[in-house]
Scaffold this motif. Structure first.
Motif, mmCIF file in Angstrom:
data_model
loop_
_atom_site.group_PDB
_atom_site.id
_atom_site.type_symbol
_atom_site.label_atom_id
_atom_site.label_comp_id
_atom_site.label_asym_id
_atom_site.label_seq_id
_atom_site.Cartn_x
_atom_site.Cartn_y
_atom_site.Cartn_z
ATOM 1 N N GLY A 257 -18.176 -3.655 -17.445
ATOM 2 C CA GLY A 257 -19.100 -3.918 -18.546
ATOM 3 C C GLY A 257 -20.021 -2.731 -18.738
ATOM 4 N N VAL A 258 -20.266 -2.363 -19.980
ATOM 5 C CA VAL A 258 -21.009 -1.134 -20.270
ATOM 6 C C VAL A 258 -22.038 -1.350 -21.372
ATOM 7 C CG1 VAL A 258 -20.817 1.198 -21.248
ATOM 8 C CG2 VAL A 258 -19.182 0.434 -19.526
ATOM 9 N N VAL A 259 -23.235 -0.846 -21.139
ATOM 10 C CA VAL A 259 -24.229 -0.623 -22.186
ATOM 11 C C VAL A 259 -24.574 0.860 -22.096
ATOM 12 C CG1 VAL A 259 -26.551 -1.105 -23.038
ATOM 13 C CG2 VAL A 259 -25.168 -2.958 -22.082
ATOM 14 N N ALA A 260 -24.256 1.628 -23.126
ATOM 15 C CA ALA A 260 -24.430 3.080 -23.053
ATOM 16 C C ALA A 260 -24.972 3.625 -24.366
ATOM 17 C CB ALA A 260 -23.091 3.754 -22.739
ATOM 18 N N PRO A 261 -25.570 4.799 -24.310
ATOM 19 C CA PRO A 261 -25.939 5.461 -25.573
ATOM 20 C C PRO A 261 -24.703 5.653 -26.440
ATOM 21 C CG PRO A 261 -26.952 6.565 -23.695
ATOM 22 C CD PRO A 261 -25.965 5.593 -23.130
ATOM 23 N N GLY A 262 -24.814 5.241 -27.681
ATOM 24 C CA GLY A 262 -23.690 5.390 -28.605
ATOM 25 C C GLY A 262 -22.658 4.303 -28.542
ATOM 26 N N ALA A 263 -22.756 3.380 -27.564
ATOM 27 C CA ALA A 263 -21.726 2.358 -27.427
ATOM 28 C C ALA A 263 -22.222 1.212 -26.557
ATOM 29 C CB ALA A 263 -20.469 2.956 -26.804
ATOM 30 N N ARG B 162 -22.236 -9.620 -17.812
ATOM 31 C CA ARG B 162 -21.513 -10.654 -18.565
ATOM 32 C C ARG B 162 -20.190 -10.113 -19.082
ATOM 33 N NH1 ARG B 162 -26.284 -13.327 -22.399
ATOM 34 N NH2 ARG B 162 -27.260 -14.636 -20.791
ATOM 35 N N GLU B 163 -20.211 -8.891 -19.608
ATOM 36 C CA GLU B 163 -18.961 -8.304 -20.112
ATOM 37 C C GLU B 163 -17.968 -8.090 -18.973
ATOM 38 O OE1 GLU B 163 -17.167 -4.584 -22.727
ATOM 39 O OE2 GLU B 163 -19.085 -4.330 -21.707
ATOM 40 N N ALA B 164 -18.452 -7.588 -17.840
ATOM 41 C CA ALA B 164 -17.559 -7.348 -16.707
ATOM 42 C C ALA B 164 -16.926 -8.641 -16.219
ATOM 43 C CB ALA B 164 -18.334 -6.673 -15.574
ATOM 44 N N LEU B 165 -17.705 -9.706 -16.146
ATOM 45 C CA LEU B 165 -17.184 -10.993 -15.686
ATOM 46 C C LEU B 165 -16.145 -11.545 -16.661
ATOM 47 C CD1 LEU B 165 -20.561 -12.447 -14.449
ATOM 48 C CD2 LEU B 165 -18.539 -12.101 -12.999
ATOM 49 N N ALA B 166 -16.435 -11.440 -17.955
ATOM 50 C CA ALA B 166 -15.466 -11.904 -18.957
ATOM 51 C C ALA B 166 -14.201 -11.065 -18.916
ATOM 52 C CB ALA B 166 -16.106 -11.859 -20.345
ATOM 53 N N ASP B 167 -14.364 -9.763 -18.724
ATOM 54 C CA ASP B 167 -13.215 -8.864 -18.674
ATOM 55 C C ASP B 167 -12.325 -9.179 -17.477
ATOM 56 O OD1 ASP B 167 -11.619 -6.566 -19.274
ATOM 57 O OD2 ASP B 167 -12.761 -5.384 -17.835
ATOM 58 N N GLU C 102 -31.295 -11.971 -11.111
ATOM 59 C CA GLU C 102 -30.876 -12.451 -12.435
ATOM 60 C C GLU C 102 -29.356 -12.361 -12.586
ATOM 61 O OE1 GLU C 102 -32.738 -13.993 -14.409
ATOM 62 O OE2 GLU C 102 -34.782 -13.404 -13.883
ATOM 63 N N VAL C 103 -28.766 -11.264 -12.126
ATOM 64 C CA VAL C 103 -27.308 -11.124 -12.200
ATOM 65 C C VAL C 103 -26.641 -12.145 -11.277
ATOM 66 C CG1 VAL C 103 -25.355 -9.574 -11.791
ATOM 67 C CG2 VAL C 103 -27.442 -8.687 -12.852
ATOM 68 N N ALA C 104 -27.213 -12.355 -10.096
ATOM 69 C CA ALA C 104 -26.633 -13.320 -9.152
ATOM 70 C C ALA C 104 -26.605 -14.728 -9.729
ATOM 71 C CB ALA C 104 -27.413 -13.296 -7.839
ATOM 72 N N TRP C 105 -27.644 -15.067 -10.484
ATOM 73 C CA TRP C 105 -27.686 -16.405 -11.054
ATOM 74 C C TRP C 105 -26.603 -16.618 -12.113
ATOM 75 C CZ3 TRP C 105 -33.699 -15.970 -11.363
ATOM 76 C CH2 TRP C 105 -34.240 -16.306 -10.120
ATOM 77 N N LEU C 106 -26.083 -15.555 -12.674
ATOM 78 C CA LEU C 106 -24.974 -15.701 -13.632
ATOM 79 C C LEU C 106 -23.767 -16.370 -12.985
ATOM 80 C CD1 LEU C 106 -24.866 -12.218 -15.445
ATOM 81 C CD2 LEU C 106 -25.687 -14.373 -16.396
ATOM 82 N N ILE D 291 -21.671 -2.190 -15.046
ATOM 83 C CA ILE D 291 -21.515 -3.179 -13.982
ATOM 84 C C ILE D 291 -20.015 -3.480 -13.829
ATOM 85 C CG2 ILE D 291 -22.099 -5.489 -13.159
ATOM 86 C CD1 ILE D 291 -24.543 -3.728 -13.308
ATOM 87 N N PHE D 292 -19.591 -3.672 -12.589
ATOM 88 C CA PHE D 292 -18.177 -3.884 -12.280
ATOM 89 C C PHE D 292 -17.979 -5.187 -11.515
ATOM 90 C CE2 PHE D 292 -19.267 0.557 -12.318
ATOM 91 C CZ PHE D 292 -18.276 1.163 -13.077
ATOM 92 N N VAL D 293 -16.812 -5.748 -11.674
ATOM 93 C CA VAL D 293 -16.346 -6.771 -10.750
ATOM 94 C C VAL D 293 -15.440 -6.063 -9.754
ATOM 95 C CG1 VAL D 293 -14.978 -8.849 -10.423
ATOM 96 C CG2 VAL D 293 -16.513 -8.671 -12.397
ATOM 97 N N LEU D 294 -15.862 -6.075 -8.487
ATOM 98 C CA LEU D 294 -15.065 -5.524 -7.395
ATOM 99 C C LEU D 294 -14.459 -6.681 -6.619
ATOM 100 C CD1 LEU D 294 -17.489 -2.775 -5.993
ATOM 101 C CD2 LEU D 294 -15.897 -2.612 -7.914
ATOM 102 N N GLU D 295 -13.178 -6.563 -6.290
ATOM 103 C CA GLU D 295 -12.500 -7.629 -5.548
ATOM 104 C C GLU D 295 -11.680 -7.054 -4.402
ATOM 105 O OE1 GLU D 295 -10.498 -10.998 -7.571
ATOM 106 O OE2 GLU D 295 -10.975 -9.916 -9.423
ATOM 107 N N GLU D 296 -11.516 -7.853 -3.384
ATOM 108 C CA GLU D 296 -10.535 -7.542 -2.359
ATOM 109 C C GLU D 296 -9.167 -7.612 -3.020
ATOM 110 O OE1 GLU D 296 -7.555 -7.929 0.421
ATOM 111 O OE2 GLU D 296 -8.221 -9.778 -0.572
#
Length: 426
Positions: A16-22, A87-92, A155-159, A247-252
């Motif tokens: 998930g990304v929030v960046a300048p220009g995108a 949120r975007e990373a989790l949905a992705d 806040e992210v953990a509560w998601l 933000i990333f979802v990292l998994e084993e």
């Protein structure tokens, strides 16, 4: 195979990304590969009094991004970025239905924490700095959260109702790599199966601009804001401040494969070093960064000849770009001259603690798409920075092994290796 931790390997399954220009990963990758720059004249406040008035700002609408007005009122801009990116990373990743709270953790990196809200609140309680004894009654009821950056991780953990390891990593400009390294270790060591991890910073504020002005680290190229960030160029004169979050979802790996997850890349190795030399200075020989590179490659079990792409720190300061060039030569030898290298700070500026996570997102997408983003604004290469810095135009290339590096104030030097877990041969 990367370094053995009981056979547990860590992969990226959501970005998930929030960046300048995108705002959003798809738009982010399209912008980078098109070589578009997002640097401009600062618009968030009146910067006319400052030496450097250039920054890469996010065109971020929190309402459009799905935040409620209560959340907007309560959360600093840094936290807003992190939650939206998470949120975007989790949905992705599609991981939500597979999460076990006790096996899920969160780690967020940041250099500056809640700078904007703290800056604004101080102005209120001190009557714009007129009073030494502040009037705390005028402060926001959320001021405590702004003082404690771990509130962002909560806040992210509560998601995801995460009950595993939750915390913050703050190591300056290397935070975005260091937080992913720490989160990966928690998975490798069996403390979690899934980590939501990455970094966020929104520090384009008067206090931050003033600090970098004082040491002349930022570019004064105010009449050419779109081309102000010029890593490895002979005419470079400092970095452009930025903001954002990745933000990333990292998994084993086994956990990801059992649920049929899409895997972007494996986090195969990482390392960090300190130069114990200067708060802001760098030795020209790049020895400490080279040591971090060597150790990260060793942990990933990758030979220097196997590196397909290096995502550079490339801050566009005179000393950093030379230091980095020498570090590559020291670690890679003759392969340094044939390995493509680029700096995306030329397009999205330097978002301090967040930038390394934004760069790791670019690395994972490079592995995914076999495309190397360019170094924008590189028209006059510095003769002392004489490596292949992929000027101006993206390059198609099979990209199975990617190295990303970072330098930070305090003498921190970090490196991380991403690989395609199916295609690369150790």
């Amino acid at each position: 195979m990367p370094e053995d931790h009981g056979g547990r390997r860590v992969v990226v399954t959501g970005i998930g990304v929030v960046a300048p220009g995108a705002v959003g990963t798809k738009q982010y990758w399209e912008m980078l590969t098109a070589g578009r720059t997002a640097t401009r004249t600062i618009s968030r406040f009146d910067a006319s009094q400052f030496r450097s008035r250039v920054a890469a700002e996010c065109d971020f609408d929190p309402v459009r991004a799905g935040l409620t007005r209560r959340q907007i009122r309560r959360w600093d801009r840094t936290c807003q970025f992190a939650v939206v990116a998470a949120r975007e990373a989790l949905a992705d990743s599609g991981v939500l239905d597979a999460l076990r709270p006790e096996r899920t953790g969160v780690m967020v990196g940041t250099a500056c924490g809640m700078t904007i809200s703290l800056d604004q609140e101080y102005a209120v309680v001190s009557d714009e700095g007129a009073t030494w004894l502040v009037e705390e009654a005028h402060a926001s009821p959320y001021l405590f959260d702004y003082f404690v950056p771990s509130s962002m991780s909560a806040e992210v953990a509560w998601l995801v109702e995460a009950e595993g390891p939750v915390g913050i990593v703050s190591t300056g400009c290397t935070s975005g790599i260091d937080v992913l390294s720490h989160a990966s270790d928690l998975i490798r060591d069996g403390e979690a199966d899934v980590m939501i991890a990455g970094a966020s910073d929104a520090a384009i504020s008067p206090i931050t601009v003033a600090c970098f002005d004082a040491i002349k680290a930022t570019t004064p190229r105010n009449d050419q804001p779109q081309t102000a960030s010029r890593p490895f160029d002979r005419t470079r004169d400092g970095f452009a401040l930025g903001e954002g979050s990745a933000i990333f979802v990292l998994e084993e790996l086994g956990h990801a494969r059992r649920r049929g997850a899409h895997v972007y890349a494996e986090i195969a190795g990482y390392s960090s070093r300190s130069n114990a030399f200067s708060m802001t200075g760098l030795r020209p020989d790049g020895a400490e960064l080279s040591a971090a590179i060597d150790d990260a490659l060793d942990k990933a079990r990758v030979d220097v000849s196997g590196i397909d792409y290096i995502n550079a720190h490339g801050s566009a300061t005179k000393q950093n770009d030379l230091h980095e060039t020498n570090a590559y030569k020291r670690s890679l030898g003759k392969h340094a001259y044939t390995t493509p290298i680029s700096s995306i700070k030329s397009m999205i500026g330097h978002s301090l603690g967040a930038i390394c996570s934004l760069e790791v997102a670019a690395c994972a997408l490079a592995v995914e798409h076999d495309v190397i983003p360019p170094t924008a604004n590189l028209h006059e290469p510095d003769p002392l920075c004489d490596l292949d810095y992929v000027p101006l135009v993206a390059r198609e290339r099979r990209t199975d092994v990617v190295l990303s590096v970072a330098s930070g104030f305090g003498g921190f030097q970090s490196a991380i290796v991403l690989t395609d877990p199916d295609r690369r041969t150790p």
